[in-house]
Design an enzyme around this catalytic site. Structure first.
Site, PDB file in Angstrom:
ATOM      1  N   TYR A 157      -2.810  -1.200  10.208  1.00 45.51           N
ATOM      2  CA  TYR A 157      -2.703  -1.445   8.762  1.00 45.51           C
ATOM      3  C   TYR A 157      -1.346  -0.990   8.232  1.00 45.51           C
ATOM      4  O   TYR A 157      -0.666  -1.733   7.509  1.00 45.51           O
ATOM      5  CB  TYR A 157      -3.825  -0.695   8.045  1.00 45.51           C
ATOM      6  CG  TYR A 157      -3.809  -0.874   6.539  1.00 45.51           C
ATOM      7  CD1 TYR A 157      -4.203  -2.080   5.969  1.00 45.51           C
ATOM      8  CD2 TYR A 157      -3.390   0.146   5.701  1.00 45.51           C
ATOM      9  CE1 TYR A 157      -4.190  -2.255   4.590  1.00 45.51           C
ATOM     10  CE2 TYR A 157      -3.369  -0.012   4.323  1.00 45.51           C
ATOM     11  CZ  TYR A 157      -3.766  -1.219   3.766  1.00 45.51           C
ATOM     12  OH  TYR A 157      -3.733  -1.392   2.404  1.00 45.51           O
TER      13      TYR A 157
ATOM     14  N   SER B  18       0.828  -1.204   0.000  1.00 50.31           N
ATOM     15  CA  SER B  18       0.000   0.000   0.000  1.00 50.31           C
ATOM     16  C   SER B  18       0.859   1.250   0.000  1.00 50.31           C
ATOM     17  O   SER B  18       1.946   1.275   0.596  1.00 50.31           O
ATOM     18  CB  SER B  18      -0.916   0.015   1.233  1.00 50.31           C
ATOM     19  OG  SER B  18      -1.543   1.273   1.382  1.00 50.31           O
TER      20      SER B  18
END
Length: 246
Positions: free
Chosen positions: A141, A128
């Protein structure tokens, strides 16, 4: 030229599903993996094989690997995203769960699938762009994806002697069932199909590092060079404005 055998985790939705459809259309032998047996059944007619397993369960991964002879491409895409909504009352259980799902699970996936990789093959980690900069609520995350980044970049060095490449993917915001839950603005949002097309091209070019959309990652990279105090002031002010508007 022999047909490629491609294994994709998280193949039943979002980027994983779009990649499955792209590789199936290109004539590859696609092995679709996911937790939802019903959704996997929908892919059965286009898939070379389907496996239903939970990536956090090593015994299930080992069982699936027994039925695989060789792989040319391993796309590690499955993951989860949940946020720490109250940092002061830190949710350690949520943190541990996300780290286990997004990072620790990679150990078993690599343990059982990497030995199946052919010389000239490729391992793809879907990480990401969140690892470029710290964001509020993203402790779990972001940490899991930052760990994935280091794993991918280190593994690349050790797989050179085996003729296996490693591609690390940093997508920006992509429309998936996970991002559909977000209640904040997602700039430069891409469809899963658009993201899969970019990933497919990057893999074909055997890129070590792939990030998109360029406008978003350029802006984030620019901000990463600013003094941390300035970025912190900007992002916390923006975060406070977003919370007030929800």
């Amino acid at each position: 030229m022999s047909t490629k055998t491609v294994l994709i985790t998280g193949a039943t939705s979002g980027i994983g599903l779009a990649l499955f459809e792209k590789y199936a259309m290109e004539g590859a032998n696609v092995i679709a993996c996911g937790r939802n047996q019903e959704k996997l059944a929908d892919l059965h007619s286009s898939a070379f094989k389907t496996f239903c397993f939970d990536i956090t369960q090593p015994t299930q991964i080992a069982s699936a690997a027994e039925d695989i002879k060789a792989l040319d491409l391993l796309i590690l895409n499955a993951g989860d995203c949940r946020y720490i909504d109250d940092a002061k009352n830190f949710d350690g259980e949520l943190f541990s769960d996300i780290i286990n799902t997004n990072l620790s699970s990679l150990g078993a996936l690599l343990q059982y699938f990497l030995p199946k990789m052919q010389k000239g093959g490729q391992v793809v980690f879907v990480s990401s762009s969140a690892t470029i900069l710290p964001f509020p609520r993203s402790e779990a995350y972001g940490a899991s994806k930052a760990g994935m980044d280091y794993l991918a970049n280190s593994l690349r060095l050790d797989l050179v002697e085996h003729g296996i490449g490693v591609t690390l993917v940093h997508p920006g915001f992509v429309s998936t069932p996970l991002t559909d839950k977000n209640n904040f603005t997602m700039p430069f949002l891409l469809t899963s199909e658009a993201a899969a097309k970019r990933i497919f091209i990057g893999i074909e070019k055997r890129k070590n590092y792939l990030q998109f959309p360029k406008r978003m990652t350029f802006i984030m990279t620019f901000f990463s060079f600013l003094p941390s105090s300035l970025w912190q002031a900007l992002i916390t002010r923006k975060h406070s404005t977003n919370k007030d508007s929800v």
